[in-house]
Write an enzyme that holds these catalytic residues in place. Structure first.
Site, short mmCIF file in Angstrom:
data_model
loop_
_atom_site.label_atom_id
_atom_site.label_comp_id
_atom_site.label_asym_id
_atom_site.label_seq_id
_atom_site.Cartn_x
_atom_site.Cartn_y
_atom_site.Cartn_z
CD GLU A 36 -3.10 -0.50 0.03
OE1 GLU A 36 -3.37 0.46 -0.01
OE2 GLU A 36 -3.52 -1.46 -0.88
CB CYS A 207 -21.68 4.73 -13.96
SG CYS A 207 -20.25 5.92 -13.99
#
Length: 348
Positions: A36, A207
């Site tokens: 990460e 969307c």
């Protein structure tokens, strides 16, 4: 009834998601955390090699904690944003001192560690421990911004607050590790910045950006800001043994604490600066190049001083050292400096 965002993403992930990334096998807290941090401002294709090299040298959190800083920075060299590496190192030492060498499972304890913010903590808890915590990295921001039709730069606090609300609402209680990977993968491979593959997106049906033809406008771009240019002369002092003189940079400014080449304000002052460091006979001006930081451009003019002879005082200065080619690979060097030395001194 329309399936939830999570169910659609998980179905898509089962068919198209990335399941062979090195930090997924095993997907423990140390490897998730390291990946990460490396993936901040850096693409997966670039990170994979660095990650594998890092965990080969430092396979556990305790190994990272016990390593010296030069080793950590050398492994990080080329990824940039070196403060991330220092935060990793310090956080690992805290985990050894306070948490028996393990990453804590508590959110508050995680975000209290250096360099771990809300999204990174969420990724560790979700992917390593299977706990229900949302994430909001750059890819997830792009997906949610388009899906919900959110205008405004994602760095604005009001926009980010909306995005966190949506990120939390969509995060499921089950298969949370796969879900967090799925939404990151969608942003990285389908809902990309330019020319998104909307026809392949499991969320395209509702969307807002796709419906309203706004995928080119969302996320909203950060307001343009002029980037200033600075100049420096880098001095390559090389002795008869082909060792190069390096200096450790101070704690402030760019590349803090890394080993780098001595510098002068410009080529006109380079000679006098070099004379203070070694006995020199001649200088060769090499091809200038530009290194771009996030906030300015640096024009670099390298000068090669071959056959330099060390002054006696350098041996007693811990911030200066003459380095062989073998020693260079063990030190944290800024990427442009490492590339310059490999090219000029035939150290590859």
């Amino acid at each position: 009834m329309t399936l939830s965002v999570a169910k659609r993403l998980l179905r898509w992930f089962d068919q198209h998601g990335r399941k062979d990334l090195p930090w997924q096998h095993p997907r423990d807290a140390y490897r998730v955390w390291l990946s990460e941090v490396m993936l901040q401002q850096t693409q997966v294709s670039t990170v994979v090699g660095y990650f594998e090299r890092f965990v080969t040298a430092l396979p556990t959190l305790r190994d990272l904690a016990e390593a010296d800083e030069d080793t950590v920075l050398a492994l990080w060299s080329g990824l940039g944003y070196y403060r991330r590496a220092r935060f990793l190192h310090r956080a690992a030492q805290i985990c050894v001192a306070q948490y028996s060498g393990e990453m804590p499972r508590d959110y508050d304890a995680l975000v209290a560690l250096p360099g771990i913010g809300r999204s990174t903590a969420g990724a560790i808890l979700a992917q390593a421990y299977g706990l229900r915590f949302p994430i909001l990295d750059g890819n997830v921001k792009r997906v949610l911004t388009r899906y919900h039709g959110i205008h405004g730069h994602t760095g604005q606090s009001t926009v980010e607050k909306q995005l966190w609300k949506h990120a939390d609402a969509h995060t499921p209680a089950a298969r949370v590790a796969d879900y967090t990977q799925a939404i990151m993968d969608l942003g990285a491979t389908v809902c990309v910045r330019s020319r998104p593959q909307c026809e392949a997106c499991p969320l395209a049906g509702d969307c807002i950006a796709y419906r309203d033809n706004l995928t080119a406008q969302l996320p909203s771009r950060k307001p343009a800001k002029a980037i200033p240019t600075r100049t420096t002369a880098m001095l390559i002092l090389r002795d008869a043994r082909r060792r190069v003189l390096l200096e450790r940079r101070g704690p402030l400014g760019v590349w803090p604490g890394l080993w780098s080449l001595p510098e002068a304000a410009d080529a006109t002052t380079a000679w006098s600066t070099a004379q203070k460091l070694a006995q020199i006979d001649d200088a060769q001006t090499l091809t200038s190049f530009v290194h771009v930081f996030s906030h300015y451009r640096l024009d670099i003019e390298p000068l090669l001083f071959d056959g330099a002879t060390a002054h006696h005082g350098i041996a007693d200065n811990p911030q200066q050292r003459w380095c062989t080619a073998d020693e260079l690979v063990t030190l944290g060097l800024p990427a442009p400096v490492r590339e310059l030395l490999l090219k000029i001194n035939d150290l590859a």
